[in-house]
Design a protein around this motif. Structure first.
Motif, PDB file in Angstrom:
ATOM      1  N   LYS A  29     -50.823 -11.772  63.471  1.00  0.00           N
ATOM      2  CA  LYS A  29     -50.393 -12.101  62.110  1.00  0.00           C
ATOM      3  C   LYS A  29     -50.102 -10.803  61.369  1.00  0.00           C
ATOM      4  O   LYS A  29     -50.924  -9.894  61.344  1.00  0.00           O
ATOM      5  N   GLN A  30     -48.919 -10.718  60.814  1.00  0.00           N
ATOM      6  CA  GLN A  30     -48.539  -9.593  59.958  1.00  0.00           C
ATOM      7  C   GLN A  30     -48.119 -10.163  58.615  1.00  0.00           C
ATOM      8  O   GLN A  30     -47.223 -11.000  58.548  1.00  0.00           O
TER       9      GLN A  30
ATOM     10  N   VAL B 141     -50.821  -6.160  55.881  1.00  0.00           N
ATOM     11  CA  VAL B 141     -52.022  -6.381  56.685  1.00  0.00           C
ATOM     12  C   VAL B 141     -51.597  -6.945  58.039  1.00  0.00           C
ATOM     13  O   VAL B 141     -50.891  -7.950  58.105  1.00  0.00           O
ATOM     14  N   ILE B 142     -52.021  -6.283  59.112  1.00  0.00           N
ATOM     15  CA  ILE B 142     -51.699  -6.717  60.471  1.00  0.00           C
ATOM     16  C   ILE B 142     -53.016  -7.025  61.185  1.00  0.00           C
ATOM     17  O   ILE B 142     -53.934  -6.205  61.182  1.00  0.00           O
ATOM     18  N   GLN B 143     -53.088  -8.211  61.786  1.00  0.00           N
ATOM     19  CA  GLN B 143     -54.297  -8.608  62.512  1.00  0.00           C
ATOM     20  C   GLN B 143     -53.917  -9.131  63.889  1.00  0.00           C
ATOM     21  O   GLN B 143     -52.946  -9.870  64.041  1.00  0.00           O
ATOM     22  N   SER B 144     -54.699  -8.730  64.882  1.00  0.00           N
ATOM     23  CA  SER B 144     -54.510  -9.194  66.250  1.00  0.00           C
ATOM     24  C   SER B 144     -55.871  -9.601  66.800  1.00  0.00           C
ATOM     25  O   SER B 144     -56.827  -8.820  66.715  1.00  0.00           O
ATOM     26  N   THR B 145     -55.951 -10.806  67.346  1.00  0.00           N
ATOM     27  CA  THR B 145     -57.238 -11.337  67.795  1.00  0.00           C
ATOM     28  C   THR B 145     -57.181 -11.715  69.262  1.00  0.00           C
ATOM     29  O   THR B 145     -56.243 -12.378  69.711  1.00  0.00           O
TER      30      THR B 145
ATOM     31  N   THR C   8     -61.273  -8.833  66.780  1.00  0.00           N
ATOM     32  CA  THR C   8     -60.109  -8.738  65.897  1.00  0.00           C
ATOM     33  C   THR C   8     -59.887  -7.287  65.526  1.00  0.00           C
ATOM     34  O   THR C   8     -60.803  -6.598  65.079  1.00  0.00           O
ATOM     35  N   SER C   9     -58.654  -6.820  65.725  1.00  0.00           N
ATOM     36  CA  SER C   9     -58.245  -5.491  65.262  1.00  0.00           C
ATOM     37  C   SER C   9     -57.334  -5.670  64.057  1.00  0.00           C
ATOM     38  O   SER C   9     -56.565  -6.623  63.987  1.00  0.00           O
ATOM     39  N   SER C  10     -57.422  -4.751  63.104  1.00  0.00           N
ATOM     40  CA  SER C  10     -56.635  -4.915  61.884  1.00  0.00           C
ATOM     41  C   SER C  10     -56.109  -3.574  61.388  1.00  0.00           C
ATOM     42  O   SER C  10     -56.686  -2.515  61.650  1.00  0.00           O
TER      43      SER C  10
ATOM     44  N   ASN D 195     -54.582  -1.977  57.674  1.00  0.00           N
ATOM     45  CA  ASN D 195     -54.292  -2.110  56.242  1.00  0.00           C
ATOM     46  C   ASN D 195     -53.369  -0.944  55.891  1.00  0.00           C
ATOM     47  O   ASN D 195     -53.798   0.199  55.850  1.00  0.00           O
TER      48      ASN D 195
END
Length: 633
Positions: free
Chosen positions: A104-105, A115-119, A124-126, A128
């Motif tokens: 999700k970006q 905000v970019i999130q990868s799970t 979860t890495s993020s 900001n």
């Protein structure tokens, strides 16, 4: 002031047969955030962000690298072309995205950040990513689900050997020092005096400071826990779960390159002596105040005009087929259960009900159903070629794949090797893939062999989104938002246009009409050979000058929205050009006053190409702007 602005803006939008909501304590811009669910292939999939002067094009590549271009409103070359500051890449040994991760970006408008999130599983890495509203510095805050090592690198394209555009010169990359990356672009030549000489104003050259010569712009990259690997690369000293990278930017006209270095180092120390928490809080306060300054939210009025939405699936003359492609290949060796095609976009709740039951009969009304049955594998639905012309459509099907699923078709309306149409298949190997024209969605390794799964694809042309569901839950596609179609689109367009202007409107110079600060690599067609060539990120069509008929466009809206601080650079440029413009009028026409040309350098004169090089007269030779003078600004 706030109510006056709202009334004026409302008057404008009343012409669109809409109503404006009553004043709120705090504008709700969150619903207009832009959300992406897949990484970007390259710079064509960038997300724009800025603080009004310093801006970036940001994207995350499929390999997990964070990449961004940096731009600044005053980064002029010696030929008065607006250049990029540079391109940077952040790479982790535990990639920020790996195949199979959920992604999700989000452009968070309210807080002025990406905000970019990868799970993956429970990790979860993020990221900001924000550009400080009060200082010219990029902040990249990375938090990993597990400890990682990182590399930050400067990627240069302006070298002595390379073909360069926009009047750029080779970048100066300084030797590694102080665990930073330092680089700049410096003008050793300028067209300023040439333009005055060519336009018969050479006697006034000594009265003005050349605004381009020795103009120096670039940046410094720093970060706690980083050390120099070489002059273009920083690496983490040891694995970490948190990393904060800063990129400081500066444009200054200095006598020497060393003087610029001293100036940006003072700027860097001043910013880094303020706590990250304080700068973030002040940054978010700026954006909260900006969005609360004025707003327009449109809701449907009694006389609202409903327009027919277009389909977002490319049409073709093929029928829908279950279990194979039109050539009979890519066969599904598993089983299909109930399959239903509906001529509208179903809701989450309706999809959930369908996923709860494999009964032959659905809970849907017959009027909506185009097809509902348990199809043979393979089989074709006769006379179904035109069904994708509908703006709304839903496909739901029960599928039981086997271990050999490979790239088997579940439902197909495309020619092999083509995106034109609609495709649902298991490529690669018990994954779920949906292709609808240029839209591709993929959920890896999600189908368990010899187990029934409910698959649904919802297509909504009115809201221009596609959603993919597995076993009743959305697993890919755009995020559904509860909104009226045309009113949401108009409001979102207004909000995002205001965002773009705010990201680039508070610098030393006005907003550039031909791409602002957000241009990417320019692909240009040769007029003679018709061949396409990549000219890189410094190239832009229509060059570096200001064309007032285009420049004025973003500024009219600022009068209504109250964004007066963004109008100042425009007035400043024309005000500072007044002395030379007065001298030009006296020289050309022997009377007082000024006239403003349509195409101008920031110092007020015509673009030389329009005036005509070697033109002995006072009137430009270009037939397009020969007598095109702006009577008022």
């Amino acid at each position: 002031m706030k109510s006056t602005i709202q009334l004026a803006a409302a008057a404008v939008f009343m012409m669109a047969v809409a109503t404006v909501t009553s004043a709120m304590e705090e504008p709700s811009v969150d619903q207009y955030n832009v959300v992406w669910t897949t990484p970007s292939e390259d710079f064509n999939g960038t997300m724009p962000i800025g603080n009004g002067d310093l801006a970036a094009n940001v994207w995350l590549e499929p390999n997990g690298d964070l990449v961004f271009y940096l731009s600044k409103s005053d980064a002029w070359s010696g030929t008065q072309d607006l250049l990029k500051l540079g391109r940077l890449r952040v790479r982790l040994d535990k990639p920020l995205f790996r195949e199979g991760d959920s992604f999700k970006q989000e452009l968070d408008l309210k807080k002025g950040r990406i905000v970019i999130q990868s799970t993956r599983g429970d990790d979860t890495s993020s990221i900001n990513f924000w550009i400080d509203a009060n200082h010219d510095v990029v902040n990249i805050e990375i938090e990993g689900g597990e400890a990682f090592s990182a590399q930050v690198s400067l990627e240069t394209w302006r070298t002595a050997e390379a073909q360069r555009w926009g009047g750029s010169e080779p970048d100066t990359v300084l030797p590694a020092g102080g665990n930073t990356i330092r680089w700049y672009q410096r003008n050793t030549r300028s067209i300023f005096a040439e333009t005055l000489e060519n336009q018969h104003l050479g006697e006034f050259v000594d009265q003005y400071q050349d605004p381009l010569i020795n103009q120096t712009f670039g940046g410094v990259v720093s970060g706690h826990g980083l050390e120099s690997k070489d002059e273009k690369t920083l690496i983490t000293k040891e694995p970490t779960k948190k990393l904060h990278v800063r990129v400081h930017a500066l444009t200054a006209q200095t006598d020497t390159g060393n003087a610029w270095i001293e100036q940006i180092e003072k700027q860097r120390m001043a910013v880094e002596n303020i706590s990250l928490e304080d700068t973030r809080e002040q940054h978010e306060t700026y954006w909260a105040d900006f969005w609360n300054r004025s707003w327009i939210f449109i809701s449907p009025g009694a006389a609202s005009v409903k327009t027919d939405a277009a389909s977002i699936i490319p049409s073709n003359n093929l029928n829908f087929r279950f279990g194979s492609d039109p050539n009979g290949d890519n066969r599904l060796s598993g089983k299909l259960g109930r399959a239903t095609l509906v001529k509208r976009a179903l809701s989450d709740k309706e999809i959930g009900k369908l996923a709860d039951s494999r009964d032959e009969k659905t809970s849907l009304g017959n009027a909506d159903i185009l097809f509902s049955s348990t199809p043979a594998v393979p089989s074709e639905i006769e006379d179904s070629a035109e069904w994708t012309d509908s703006p709304g459509m839903t496909i739901e099907v029960w599928v039981n794949p086997d271990a050999k699923a490979g790239s088997a078709r579940i439902l197909d309306k495309t020619m092999p090797g083509s995106n034109e149409g609609l495709l649902i298949d298991t490529y690669p190997g018990n994954s779920l893939r949906v292709i609808a024209g240029q839209r591709h969605y993929q959920v890896p390794n999600c189908l368990t062999p010899d187990q029934w799964h409910h698959v649904a694809v919802v297509i909504d042309g009115g809201n221009a989104f596609i959603r993919v569901y597995l076993d009743g839950k959305q697993v890919a596609g755009e995020i559904e938002q509860n909104r009226p179609n045309e009113t949401f689109s108009v409001t979102r367009a207004y909000v995002l246009q205001r965002w773009i202007q705010a990201c680039a409107g508070r610098g030393e110079f006005p907003i550039k009409f031909n791409g602002s600060l957000f241009t990417v690599d320019g692909i240009n067609r040769n007029r003679q050979t018709k061949e396409l060539a990549d000219h890189g990120p410094d190239f832009r069509q229509w060059g570096g000058c200001y064309w007032f008929q285009n420049t004025r466009e973003p500024y009219w809206a600022m009068l209504y929205s109250g964004d007066y601080d963004q109008m100042k650079p425009l007035w400043k440029m024309y005000r500072e050009a007044l002395p030379l413009l007065k001298q030009r009028t006296q020289k050309y026409f022997n009377h007082d006053g000024i006239f403003c040309s349509e195409t101008i350098y920031p110092w007020g004169l015509n673009r030389d190409g329009d005036f005509g090089r070697g033109n002995k007269a006072f009137i430009p030779t270009s037939p397009y702007i020969r007598y095109y003078w702006d009577s008022g600004i």
